[in-house]
Design an enzyme around this catalytic site. Structure first.
Site, PDB file in Angstrom:
ATOM      1  N   GLU A   1     -13.877  20.639  31.316  1.00  0.00           N
ATOM      2  CA  GLU A   1     -13.290  21.925  30.796  1.00  0.00           C
ATOM      3  C   GLU A   1     -12.198  21.931  29.510  1.00  0.00           C
ATOM      4  OE1 GLU A   1     -11.042  22.870  34.611  1.00  0.00           O
ATOM      5  OE2 GLU A   1     -12.826  23.502  35.510  1.00  0.00           O
TER       6      GLU A   1
ATOM      7  N   CYS B   1     -26.413  28.710  33.037  1.00  0.00           N
ATOM      8  CA  CYS B   1     -27.199  27.398  33.402  1.00  0.00           C
ATOM      9  C   CYS B   1     -28.403  27.658  33.842  1.00  0.00           C
ATOM     10  CB  CYS B   1     -26.238  26.391  34.359  1.00  0.00           C
ATOM     11  SG  CYS B   1     -24.764  25.780  33.814  1.00  0.00           S
TER      12      CYS B   1
ATOM     13  N   CYS C   1     -20.431  23.356  31.901  1.00  0.00           N
ATOM     14  CA  CYS C   1     -20.665  23.364  33.329  1.00  0.00           C
ATOM     15  C   CYS C   1     -21.538  21.818  33.428  1.00  0.00           C
ATOM     16  CB  CYS C   1     -21.540  24.316  33.762  1.00  0.00           C
ATOM     17  SG  CYS C   1     -20.895  26.029  34.046  1.00  0.00           S
TER      18      CYS C   1
ATOM     19  N   GLU D   1     -24.111  21.199  34.957  1.00  0.00           N
ATOM     20  CA  GLU D   1     -25.530  21.322  35.022  1.00  0.00           C
ATOM     21  C   GLU D   1     -26.046  21.178  33.572  1.00  0.00           C
ATOM     22  OE1 GLU D   1     -23.582  23.337  36.743  1.00  0.00           O
ATOM     23  OE2 GLU D   1     -24.461  24.191  38.072  1.00  0.00           O
TER      24      GLU D   1
ATOM     25  N   ASN E   1     -18.601  18.969  35.135  1.00  0.00           N
ATOM     26  CA  ASN E   1     -17.998  19.835  34.399  1.00  0.00           C
ATOM     27  C   ASN E   1     -16.835  18.947  33.354  1.00  0.00           C
ATOM     28  OD1 ASN E   1     -16.824  19.476  36.727  1.00  0.00           O
ATOM     29  ND2 ASN E   1     -15.933  21.494  36.749  1.00  0.00           N
TER      30      ASN E   1
ATOM     31  N   CYS F   1     -24.542  28.592  37.508  1.00  0.00           N
ATOM     32  CA  CYS F   1     -24.089  29.965  36.981  1.00  0.00           C
ATOM     33  C   CYS F   1     -25.183  30.514  36.098  1.00  0.00           C
ATOM     34  CB  CYS F   1     -22.861  29.854  36.107  1.00  0.00           C
ATOM     35  SG  CYS F   1     -23.116  29.169  34.615  1.00  0.00           S
TER      36      CYS F   1
END
Ligand code: THU
Length: 157
Positions: A63, A115, A72, A74, A61, A112
């Protein structure tokens, strides 16, 4: 009116029961957590993608101070795999995370919604189910297709 019952299949097993291939991918996902850029959440997520030819690509991830601009683990891994190896179907994706104390989460974390939608697109694109391996320190989940994580999905218009 009738109620539709939707069944989702998730296999739960101890991480030691994963196959050798799954353990290798889990190892890549855990190592990717150490490359996470997560100064805001302090939650380090790693994802590793295995392609049909055996190639492994990983991501973490990333940010941003403007929160929605981050991504993210993924999708970082998946989008890199799809852009670097567009002719290779994705066979498997593994996810692991470390908490703010730096410990691998006891239970697996789950992708999430965004994703999941990106995983759906990749399954449809390559017409190939993706095995999703969620790894925690004490338990692991195996899901055989994104359809088990995204019932009533939006897949065409
Ligand atoms: N995150 C992921 O990378 N993958 C998930 O499946 C859940 C959440 C990231 C986003 C954000 O950087 C941090 O974890 C906290 O939500």
């Amino acid at each position: 009116m009738k109620t539709l019952t939707i069944t989702t299949n998730v296999e739960e097993l101890h991480p030691s029961e994963l196959s050798e291939e799954q353990k290798t991918l889990a190892d890549h996902a855990v190592r990717a957590t150490y490359r996470s850029y997560s100064p805001y959440s302090h939650f380090s997520v790693g994802a590793a993608v295995q392609l049909a030819d055996g190639t492994i690509v990983s991501g973490s991830n990333q940010e941003n101070v403007a929160f929605p601009s981050g991504l993210c683990a993924e999708r970082t891994a998946l989008f890199y795999a799809n852009s670097r190896y567009p002719d290779q179907p994705v066979s498997r994706l593994c996810i692991a995370a470390r908490d703010d104390k730096g410990r691998l989460t006891d239970s697996p974390i789950s992708p999430c919604g965004s994703c999941r939608q990106a995983l759906l697109e990749t399954e449809l694109r390559y017409k190939n189910p993706i095995e999703i391996v969620l790894v925690g320190a004490n338990s692991s989940y195996i899901i055989h297709s994104i359809h088990d994580l995204l019932p009533l999905c939006f897949d065409s218009f």
